[in-house]
Design an enzyme around this catalytic site. Structure first.
Site: not given
Length: 250
Positions: A16, A94, A146, A159
Site C-alpha cells: 500500500s 514485505n 532489516s 522487531y
C-alpha cells in the site's frame, strides 16, 4: 516508460505504501503482473495499482491478514482457482509492523503482535507458495528483513528478533528448496526515506553515522529486489543483501 506485457505473477505483501509500493511498481516495470497485497490499507493499495496501470503495467488487488494462516490460504487458493494459468512466480514478503518499547516494560501483546505479522506471516506465505513452486521446479522468494535484525536496536527487541528470525528462515528454506530451482534471499534495508523514519528521534545524528552520508531511497531497495528476481541473480540464494549506506558492512 512503457512496461512490457506481463508473463509472470509476483505477489508483494504490504504494497500500500513505502518500500512495498516501490517494489510493486518496479516489478511491474520488469514485466510482472503484480498482486498488490493489503490488509487494512485499501486506499493505498488502490493508488499503487493505479500507478502500475497508468504506466502500462498489469496488476490486481488481494486482501488478507498475513498473520492469519486460514486467511492466507483462503485468499491464495481463491486467486489460484481464478487464474489457474498464472501461478505465483515471485513472492516478496514485505508486510511488517513494529511496536517499540524497552524490553523490560514490553507487554506480551507488543511482542506477540510483531512476531505474528513479521515471522508467522512470511512463514504462512512461503509454505503455501513453496508447495506450488516445487511442482513447477522454479520460483523466487525475497524477504524484506532489516538492519535491526542484523545488529539489534535498543527499544526494538521484538522487531529485531522478528527480522533476525526472517533472515534465519531465508537461509534455511534456501537450503531446502535450492535443488528444485527455487531461490530464497533477503534484503535488509537500513534507514530508508519512508514515513516510518519520521517517527525516529534524533534521525540527524543517526545519518551522521552512515558512511554515504544520507538515508536511502525506496527505489534503491526496489532495485535490489528486482535484481534478486532476475536471471542475473540466478546463482544467488540464501543470501541477505544489506541496503544501508555502509552503516553496517556485511
Amino acid at each position: 516508460m512503457t512496461m512490457a506485457p506481463a508473463v509472470k505473477l509476483a505477489l508483494v505483501t504490504g504494497a500500500s505504501s513505502g518500500i512495498g509500493k516501490g517494489i510493486a511498481l518496479r516489478l511491474a516495470r520488469d514485466g510482472y503482473r503484480v498482486l498488490v497485497h493489503y490488509n487494512s490499507g485499501r486506499a493505498g493499495a488502490e493508488h499503487t495499482l493505479e500507478a502500475i496501470r497508468s504506466a502500462g503495467g498489469e496488476g490486481d488487488l488481494i486482501q488478507f491478514d498475513v498473520g492469519d494462516a486460514a486467511a492466507v490460504e483462503a485468499a491464495l487458493e481463491s486467486h489460484a482457482k481464478e487464474f489457474p494459468n498464472l501461478p505465483i512466480s515471485v513472492l516478496v514478503n514485505n508486510a511488517g509492523v513494529h511496536n517499540d518499547t524497552l524490553l523490560g516494560i514490553m507487554s506480551n501483546e507488543a511482542f506477540d503482535s510483531v512476531m505474528r505479522t513479521n515471522v508467522n506471516g512470511p512463514f504462512y506465505l512461503m509454505r503455501w507458495c513453496v508447495r506450488k513452486m516445487l511442482r513447477a521446479r522454479a520460483g523466487t522468494i525475497v524477504n524484506i528483513a532489516s538492519l535491526a535484525g542484523q545488529t539489534g536496536n535498543a527499544g526494538q527487541a521484538n522487531y529485531a528478533a522478528s527480522k533476525a528470525a526472517l533472515i534465519a528462515m531465508t537461509k534455511t528454506l534456501a537450503m531446502e528448496v535450492g535443488t528444485r530451482g527455487i531461490r530464497v534471499n533477503a534484503v535488509a534495508p537500513g534507514l530508508i526515506e519512508t514515513d516510518m523514519i519520521s517517527e525516529i528521534p534524533q534521525i540527524g545524528e543517526m545519518v551522521k553515522r552512515i558512511p554515504l552520508g544520507r538515508v536511502g531511497t525506496v527505489d534503491e531497495v526496489a532495485g535490489v529486489v528486482s535484481f534478486l528476481c532476475s536471471p542475473d541473480a540466478g546463482y544467488i540464494t540464501g543470501h541477505t543483501i544489506s541496503v544501508n549506506g555502509g552503516l553496517f558492512p556485511s
